[in-house]
Design an enzyme around this catalytic site. Structure first.
Site, mmCIF file in Angstrom:
data_model
loop_
_atom_site.group_PDB
_atom_site.id
_atom_site.type_symbol
_atom_site.label_atom_id
_atom_site.label_comp_id
_atom_site.label_asym_id
_atom_site.label_seq_id
_atom_site.Cartn_x
_atom_site.Cartn_y
_atom_site.Cartn_z
ATOM 1 N N THR A 7 17.726 -2.589 -1.102
ATOM 2 C CA THR A 7 16.721 -3.307 -0.326
ATOM 3 C C THR A 7 15.400 -3.272 -1.070
ATOM 4 O O THR A 7 15.168 -2.392 -1.914
ATOM 5 C CB THR A 7 16.544 -2.693 1.072
ATOM 6 N N ASN A 8 14.538 -4.222 -0.760
ATOM 7 C CA ASN A 8 13.139 -4.166 -1.190
ATOM 8 C C ASN A 8 12.218 -4.193 0.020
ATOM 9 O O ASN A 8 11.014 -4.385 -0.118
ATOM 10 C CB ASN A 8 12.811 -5.335 -2.133
ATOM 11 N N ASP A 68 22.929 -2.997 7.073
ATOM 12 C CA ASP A 68 22.640 -4.185 7.855
ATOM 13 C C ASP A 68 22.395 -3.721 9.280
ATOM 14 O O ASP A 68 23.062 -2.795 9.763
ATOM 15 C CB ASP A 68 23.777 -5.203 7.805
#
Length: 214
Positions: A7-8, A68
């Site tokens: 992720t960022n 998620d």
């Protein structure tokens, strides 16, 4: 130990790093030079988490975990679910599929509150799934390794409020009140949220596993 979180999202990174502490160094996609918007084409949280982790594994050959998260509202048959981050942009009333409101928290909350209206059933839950892929050496010199996969889930139950309240957190936090509290996630503050949230619970399971594995 170093591991990549696929992720960022700065909010997610801060939460996870805060929970894991100094025991494990968590790298972002940016840290490993990955600037690809990894497609999330799955139909479940589990599938989407696996897809993101698998992409990093295939292209960067390192241990990785991906998540998620979805908000599942009972009265909306589990919606927005896997579409939580882009819920507003999927509705013609909020701009349709080409709307610049994609991933816009204010727009997403507006659509959710609009669709619930005055429905008395406000029950909902946040659910996070982590997919973990580890590179495990099978001989002392490290010349042979295998791919090891695991899933971890965290759930927090609560209800959707009738209006926004609080300024901390992100996403749907201002309209989600967890069971056992009279404040929304956005009012409780990071310390309390990090101890009870869906991501905190999934991360704790992940962390407990990594301590033993490491």
């Amino acid at each position: 130990m170093k591991i990549v979180f696929a992720t960022n999202n700065p909010h997610k990174l801060t939460e996870v790093r805060h929970i894991l502490g100094d025991q494990i160094e968590v790298l972002s996609l940016k840290d490993i030079g990955c600037d690809v918007d990894i497609p999330e084409t799955g139909t479940t949280l589990e599938e989407n988490a696996r897809l993101k982790a698998e992409y990093v594994w295939q292209h960067y050959h390192c241990s990785v975990f991906a998540d998620d998260t979805g908000l599942e509202v009972e009265a909306l048959n589990g919606a927005p679910g896997i579409y939580s981050a882009r819920y507003a942009s999927m509705s013609p009333d909020f701009g349709g599929s080409n709307s610049p409101l994609s991933h816009d928290s204010e727009a997403n909350m507006a659509r959710l509150l609009h669709e619930l209206g005055e429905n008395n059933n406000r029950r909902a839950r946040f659910r996070t799934v982590f997919a973990l892929i580890l590179k495990r050496d099978v001989c002392p010199c490290g010349c042979t390794s295998i791919k090891e996969e695991h899933l971890f889930e965290g759930i927090v139950n609560g209800e959707i409020t009738h209006e926004r309240s609080g300024s901390e957190g992100f996403g749907y936090d201002p309209i989600f009140r967890p069971d056992g509290y009279d404040k929304t996630f956005a009012e409780l503050g990071a310390d309390i949220k990090d101890s009870i949230s869906h991501r905190a619970r999934a991360t704790q399971k992940l962390c407990d596993f990594l301590r033993v594995w490491h």
